[in-house]
Design a protein around this motif. Structure first.
Motif, short mmCIF file in Angstrom:
data_model
loop_
_atom_site.label_atom_id
_atom_site.label_comp_id
_atom_site.label_asym_id
_atom_site.label_seq_id
_atom_site.Cartn_x
_atom_site.Cartn_y
_atom_site.Cartn_z
N GLY A 1 27.90 86.09 -30.86
CA GLY A 1 27.33 84.78 -31.01
C GLY A 1 27.58 83.79 -29.74
O GLY A 1 27.00 82.70 -29.83
N LEU A 2 28.42 84.48 -28.93
CA LEU A 2 29.07 83.49 -27.86
C LEU A 2 28.63 84.43 -26.41
O LEU A 2 29.09 83.92 -25.45
N VAL A 3 27.78 85.19 -26.39
CA VAL A 3 27.36 86.00 -25.24
C VAL A 3 26.77 84.97 -23.97
O VAL A 3 27.23 85.46 -22.95
N ASP A 4 26.08 84.13 -24.22
CA ASP A 4 25.69 83.33 -23.23
C ASP A 4 26.34 81.96 -23.08
O ASP A 4 25.95 81.08 -22.45
N SER A 5 27.66 81.97 -23.47
CA SER A 5 28.37 80.72 -23.42
C SER A 5 29.31 80.42 -22.23
O SER A 5 29.64 79.20 -21.93
N GLY A 6 29.51 81.62 -21.85
CA GLY A 6 30.53 81.42 -20.60
C GLY A 6 32.01 81.23 -21.09
O GLY A 6 32.75 80.58 -19.99
N VAL A 7 32.34 81.26 -22.13
CA VAL A 7 33.74 81.02 -22.57
C VAL A 7 34.66 81.90 -22.29
O VAL A 7 34.42 83.12 -22.12
#
Length: 426
Positions: free
Chosen positions: A360-366
């Motif tokens: 769910g965070l693949v495009d978040s840059g975290v």
């Protein structure tokens, strides 16, 4: 358990029907006797009777009293019988039930508490973090519960723990309930390995690893390998799954070291002493010998148990450089790090990203570090999420202790994105 009320007597019971018929016949008999008594009384107020009539009157009076007496006996017997039918279930339920004793471990869900010896190594952070409850974070946690409800997932099998590291605040949902953690136990074994290496109880090369990830520790954390985990737990506890010429109680005492290590630091009732199966090199698909015996009663076996709060606490202590030491915490966080680039994690069919928080965070840059657990009956994850500038930093733990969560490969990614989108705008 709510006591079961005794059932009312069956109105169609043949014995009751028979008694009622007898009572009706008795009523008819007494009515007849009463008529006879009335007739005799009518004779009694006639002119003075002869001796013969007086004797007849006395005989009939005696018969009348005898009939009445018999009627009362029948009526009382019937009343006692009906009363017994009502009272019998209560009498029986009040008697102690004798059952065949079942030998089971005490307690049935975790091994008995064993205080650590004065010379035994224990976890260094002795008290939980002092966090403040946040209504704002709680609204996010409540939103996750509603998300589970919308997916028709059982919320009584769900635990959530959320920590905002920067604000030192938390929110939760059923976070203190001990649940089966699957491979999340490996997070705890990793911490114990670093503690023993720093205490010179294990060789320094135990924590060595490189990009090839061939060592047991790297396999334990990066790939959640059960064979490597078996080796690690054996080294930590000085036990083996194939004991030779040993005493079971001595073996069990050593295996329980791993529980005492954390319990002495406030991880109350935690149990991380059971291996994960199957284990390839031992050719064991499930527990055997003493690994099986230590589980106690097969009808209610002792299993590993961790609460979401405990998993969140340990990840928090790693992320804030408190676990074992600053150096050890940094190295552990590096081991737990995951590359969220799909071109990287999709190469591994058994990756810990698909179906979990990372997806769910693949495009978040975290910056993302996590340990997942999965079986056919449950799904778990504890993760540390931080933005590159450090403005966002939180711990998220979700335990779904039901096949409904195990079989749902979208709920954890949706939970993860839901939390991230709301934390970043706080």
């Amino acid at each position: 358990m709510t006591p079961r009320q005794p059932p009312p007597p069956d109105p169609e019971d043949p014995k009751i029907a028979e008694l009622e018929a007898k009572l009706k016949r008795a009523y008819r008999k007494i009515r007849k006797l009463r008529r006879e008594v009335a007739e005799l009384k009518g004779e009694a107020i006639a002119p003075r009777t002869t001796g013969k009539n007086r004797r007849s009157h006395r005989r009939n009076s005696e018969l009348s009293w005898l009939g009445t007496f018999l009627f009362l006996i029948v009526l009382m017997a019937g009343g006692f019988w009906v009363a017994f039918r009502f009272v019998k279930p209560y009498i029986l339920s009040s008697q102690p039930t004798v059952k065949t004793p079942v030998i089971s471990p005490k307690p049935t869900v975790s091994p008995p508490p064993q205080p650590a010896a004065a010379s035994e190594l224990t976890y260094n952070v002795k008290t939980p973090p002092q966090l403040t409850y946040s209504k704002e974070l709680q609204a996010i946690a409540d939103g996750l519960v509603n998300l589970a409800i919308s997916q028709k997932l059982p919320t009584d099998k769900l635990s959530i723990y959320l920590i905002d590291i920067n604000r030192q605040s938390f929110a939760e949902y059923r976070s203190q309930i001990p649940r089966f953690p699957a491979s999340v136990t490996k997070l705890f074994w990793m911490v114990a390995v670093y503690a023993q290496v720093e205490a010179n109880l294990l060789p320094a090369d135990t924590i060595d690893y490189d990009d090839t990830c061939k060592t047991d520790l790297c396999q334990l954390v990066k790939h959640s390998d059960n064979e490597a985990a078996s080796h690690i737990l054996d080294r930590l506890t000085r036990t083996t799954s194939t004991p030779q010429n040993e005493n079971f109680e001595d073996w069990l005492e050593r295996r329980y070291f791993i529980n005492r290590f954390f319990r002495s630091a406030g991880y109350h009732n935690i149990d991380v002493s059971q291996k994960n199966f199957p284990i390839a090199d031992l050719k064991m698909e499930e527990p055997e010998r003493w690994d099986l015996k230590m589980r106690g009663n097969p009808e209610q076996p002792i299993r590993n148990q961790i609460s979401a709060e405990q998993a969140g606490r340990l990840m928090y202590e790693i992320a804030t450089q408190r676990a074992v030491s600053e150096t050890a915490s940094d190295r552990m966080l590096d081991l737990l790090g995951r590359d969220l680039n799909p071109q990287v994690w999709r190469r591994d069919e058994n990756n810990p990203i698909a179906g979990f928080f990372g997806e769910g965070l693949v495009d978040s840059g975290v910056i993302f570090a996590s340990k997942v657990g999965w079986t056919s009956e449950s799904r778990q994850e504890v993760a540390y999420v931080r933005s590159p500038d450090g403005e966002i930093a939180y711990i998220l733990v979700v335990f779904g202790d039901s096949p409904a969560y195990s079989n749902n490969w979208t709920i954890f990614p949706r939970i993860s994105r839901f939390v991230f989108d709301r934390v970043k705008v706080r």
